[in-house]
Design an enzyme around this catalytic site. Structure first.
Site, mmCIF file in Angstrom:
data_model
loop_
_atom_site.group_PDB
_atom_site.id
_atom_site.type_symbol
_atom_site.label_atom_id
_atom_site.label_comp_id
_atom_site.label_asym_id
_atom_site.label_seq_id
_atom_site.Cartn_x
_atom_site.Cartn_y
_atom_site.Cartn_z
ATOM 1 N N SER A 7 0.841 -1.202 0.000
ATOM 2 C CA SER A 7 0.000 0.000 0.000
ATOM 3 C C SER A 7 0.877 1.254 0.000
ATOM 4 O O SER A 7 2.076 1.194 0.285
ATOM 5 C CB SER A 7 -0.859 -0.052 1.281
ATOM 6 N N ASP A 28 4.834 -7.766 2.942
ATOM 7 C CA ASP A 28 3.701 -7.150 3.636
ATOM 8 C C ASP A 28 2.889 -8.276 4.274
ATOM 9 O O ASP A 28 2.960 -9.423 3.848
ATOM 10 C CB ASP A 28 2.812 -6.367 2.652
ATOM 11 N N ASP A 52 4.292 -10.884 8.545
ATOM 12 C CA ASP A 52 4.095 -9.826 9.536
ATOM 13 C C ASP A 52 5.487 -9.490 10.075
ATOM 14 O O ASP A 52 6.194 -10.380 10.562
ATOM 15 C CB ASP A 52 3.178 -10.364 10.650
ATOM 16 N N ASN A 79 9.813 0.138 5.714
ATOM 17 C CA ASN A 79 8.733 1.101 5.469
ATOM 18 C C ASN A 79 7.435 0.728 6.186
ATOM 19 O O ASN A 79 6.609 1.597 6.442
ATOM 20 C CB ASN A 79 8.508 1.192 3.949
ATOM 21 N N ARG A 144 -0.273 11.345 19.393
ATOM 22 C CA ARG A 144 0.265 10.136 18.764
ATOM 23 C C ARG A 144 1.576 9.768 19.461
ATOM 24 O O ARG A 144 2.643 9.682 18.837
ATOM 25 C CB ARG A 144 0.526 10.364 17.269
ATOM 26 N N TYR A 147 3.613 6.400 18.535
ATOM 27 C CA TYR A 147 4.121 6.531 17.161
ATOM 28 C C TYR A 147 5.320 7.485 17.132
ATOM 29 O O TYR A 147 6.359 7.184 16.536
ATOM 30 C CB TYR A 147 2.982 7.040 16.276
ATOM 31 N N ILE A 180 1.636 12.820 3.863
ATOM 32 C CA ILE A 180 1.621 12.267 2.509
ATOM 33 C C ILE A 180 0.257 11.609 2.298
ATOM 34 O O ILE A 180 -0.229 10.894 3.193
ATOM 35 C CB ILE A 180 2.733 11.194 2.344
ATOM 36 N N THR A 182 -1.862 8.928 1.516
ATOM 37 C CA THR A 182 -1.844 7.462 1.340
ATOM 38 C C THR A 182 -3.062 6.905 2.096
ATOM 39 O O THR A 182 -3.714 7.657 2.840
ATOM 40 C CB THR A 182 -0.575 6.825 1.958
ATOM 41 N N MET A 184 -3.050 5.507 4.784
ATOM 42 C CA MET A 184 -2.874 5.775 6.219
ATOM 43 C C MET A 184 -3.495 7.115 6.622
ATOM 44 O O MET A 184 -3.991 7.283 7.723
ATOM 45 C CB MET A 184 -1.372 5.773 6.554
HETATM 46 N N1 LIG Z 1 1.407 8.794 4.947
HETATM 47 C C1 LIG Z 1 2.045 9.669 5.693
HETATM 48 O O1 LIG Z 1 1.643 10.842 5.804
HETATM 49 C C2 LIG Z 1 3.293 9.278 6.437
HETATM 50 C C3 LIG Z 1 3.999 10.269 7.098
HETATM 51 C C4 LIG Z 1 5.142 9.957 7.798
HETATM 52 C C5 LIG Z 1 5.588 8.652 7.818
HETATM 53 N N2 LIG Z 1 4.899 7.670 7.179
HETATM 54 C C6 LIG Z 1 5.411 6.312 7.264
HETATM 55 O O2 LIG Z 1 5.531 5.778 5.970
HETATM 56 C C7 LIG Z 1 5.378 4.361 6.028
HETATM 57 C C8 LIG Z 1 4.345 3.926 5.008
HETATM 58 O O3 LIG Z 1 3.107 4.526 5.337
HETATM 59 P P1 LIG Z 1 1.892 4.683 4.311
HETATM 60 O O4 LIG Z 1 1.373 6.048 4.500
HETATM 61 O O5 LIG Z 1 2.276 4.201 2.963
HETATM 62 O O6 LIG Z 1 0.839 3.695 5.022
HETATM 63 P P2 LIG Z 1 -0.132 2.576 4.455
HETATM 64 O O7 LIG Z 1 -1.045 2.277 5.603
HETATM 65 O O8 LIG Z 1 -0.699 2.950 3.140
HETATM 66 O O9 LIG Z 1 0.846 1.334 4.230
HETATM 67 C C9 LIG Z 1 1.467 0.667 5.288
HETATM 68 C C10 LIG Z 1 1.707 -0.776 4.862
HETATM 69 O O10 LIG Z 1 2.412 -1.415 5.937
HETATM 70 C C11 LIG Z 1 1.855 -2.703 6.095
HETATM 71 N N3 LIG Z 1 2.057 -3.174 7.454
HETATM 72 C C12 LIG Z 1 1.597 -2.608 8.606
HETATM 73 N N4 LIG Z 1 1.935 -3.373 9.651
HETATM 74 C C13 LIG Z 1 2.626 -4.426 9.150
HETATM 75 C C14 LIG Z 1 3.220 -5.573 9.733
HETATM 76 N N5 LIG Z 1 3.154 -5.786 11.055
HETATM 77 N N6 LIG Z 1 3.852 -6.448 8.944
HETATM 78 C C15 LIG Z 1 3.902 -6.258 7.589
HETATM 79 N N7 LIG Z 1 3.340 -5.211 6.985
HETATM 80 C C16 LIG Z 1 2.709 -4.322 7.756
HETATM 81 C C17 LIG Z 1 0.360 -2.521 5.798
HETATM 82 O O11 LIG Z 1 -0.258 -3.770 5.509
HETATM 83 C C18 LIG Z 1 0.396 -1.563 4.636
HETATM 84 O O12 LIG Z 1 0.455 -2.251 3.400
HETATM 85 C C19 LIG Z 1 5.007 4.047 7.481
HETATM 86 O O13 LIG Z 1 6.149 3.647 8.195
HETATM 87 C C20 LIG Z 1 4.494 5.361 7.997
HETATM 88 O O14 LIG Z 1 4.626 5.463 9.405
HETATM 89 C C21 LIG Z 1 3.748 7.971 6.488
#
Ligand SMILES: NC(=O)c1ccc[n+]([C@@H]2O[C@H](COP(=O)([O-])OP(=O)(O)OC[C@H]3O[C@@H](n4cnc5c(N)ncnc54)[C@H](O)[C@@H]3O)[C@@H](O)[C@H]2O)c1
Length: 242
Positions: A7, A28, A52, A79, A144, A147, A180, A182, A184
């Protein structure tokens, strides 16, 4: 190897590194999400691996499969992440099991996977570990706590790798995205009042795209960034500069 590749940012990373000609292990726990990614990218250079990141046995299995298919990972991108959902709020209001899960996914898994790939990188005297942290690791996000704590520690894991293994040819960089769009964050950004609230705190007054993080990752994973080590790079439209 990209974790959380089913994702958002992870899916974008898998697609970009494939387009650069790399072999990509997309890891994933979301089996369905990985299957649609594999359908969409349709490449023999993509290995979807269901695991996981908090489960040692599953990780070991996925890594063994990856090594058998493509060899030891040259670049690991940690990630996979979770904010912990609605229950993960302030320090004293977050149920201990929720806080533990947030720390397990966002921090312990980064350590676990780095430990798993480092021996082969050290043997080759070459390797890159990119950690997708967050601006929440540079400044705390209100409400948060777990986190923010986990992401700050991920930045320190990045520095520890740079300091301890730099002379052996290993680099590690933390990317710190701001907001970003996404899956999330989409629930928040889809509500006009919440979106406005978020935008008001960002100097550029824009929301980031997956490609903003992916472009930085492609650079920091490449030899063009060969002297960048141990840094935490905000990708946040100026959020953390205020
Ligand atoms: N979107 C944002 O604004 C943002 C900002 C700062 C940091 N991030 C970081 O970027 C990274 C990606 O986030 P995203 O926005 O793409 O989120 P997202 O929710 O779209 O994707 C996260 C993915 O991680 C997988 N995942 C979660 N727990 C897992 C586990 N235990 N084992 C295997 N896979 C697992 C989920 O299944 C999902 O596919 C994360 O680390 C998030 O903290 C995102």
């Amino acid at each position: 190897m990209v974790t959380g590749a089913a994702s958002g940012i992870g899916a974008g990373l898998a697609a970009r590194f494939l387009s650069l000609g790399d072999q990509v292990v997309a890891l994933d726990m979301d089996r369905g999400g990985l299957a649609s990614l594999a359908d969409q990218l349709a490449s023999p250079n993509l290995l979807p691996a269901v695991a996981d990141v908090t489960d040692d046995a599953q990780l070991e299995g996925a890594l063994a499969e990856a090594v058998a298919r493509f060899g030891h990972p040259e670049v690991l991108i940690n990630n996979a992440g979770t904010t912990g959902g609605a229950q993960a709020t302030t320090l004293h209001e977050t149920p201990p099991n929720v806080a533990d899960r947030v720390i397990d996914v966002n921090l312990r898994a980064v350590i676990r996977l780095s430990v798993a790939v480092l021996p082969a990188m050290l043997e080759r005297r070459r390797g890159v570990i990119l950690n997708i942290a967050s601006v929440a690791g540079l400044v705390a996000f209100p409400g948060r706590a777990a986190y923010s704590i986990a992401k700050a520690a991920v930045i320190q894991v990045t520095r520890a790798i740079a300091v301890d293994y730099g002379r052996q040819g290993i680099r590690s960089v933390a990317l710190c995205p701001g907001m970003i769009d996404t899956p999330m964050t989409h629930w928040r950004l889809a509500q006009p009042s919440l979106r406005e609230e978020v935008l008001a705190r960002i100097p550029q007054r824009t929301i980031g795209a997956v490609s903003d993080v992916v472009g930085a990752a492609a650079f920091f994973a490449s030899d063009e960034a060969s002297y960048c080590n141990g840094a935490a790079i905000p990708i946040d439209g100026g959020y953390s500069a205020v």
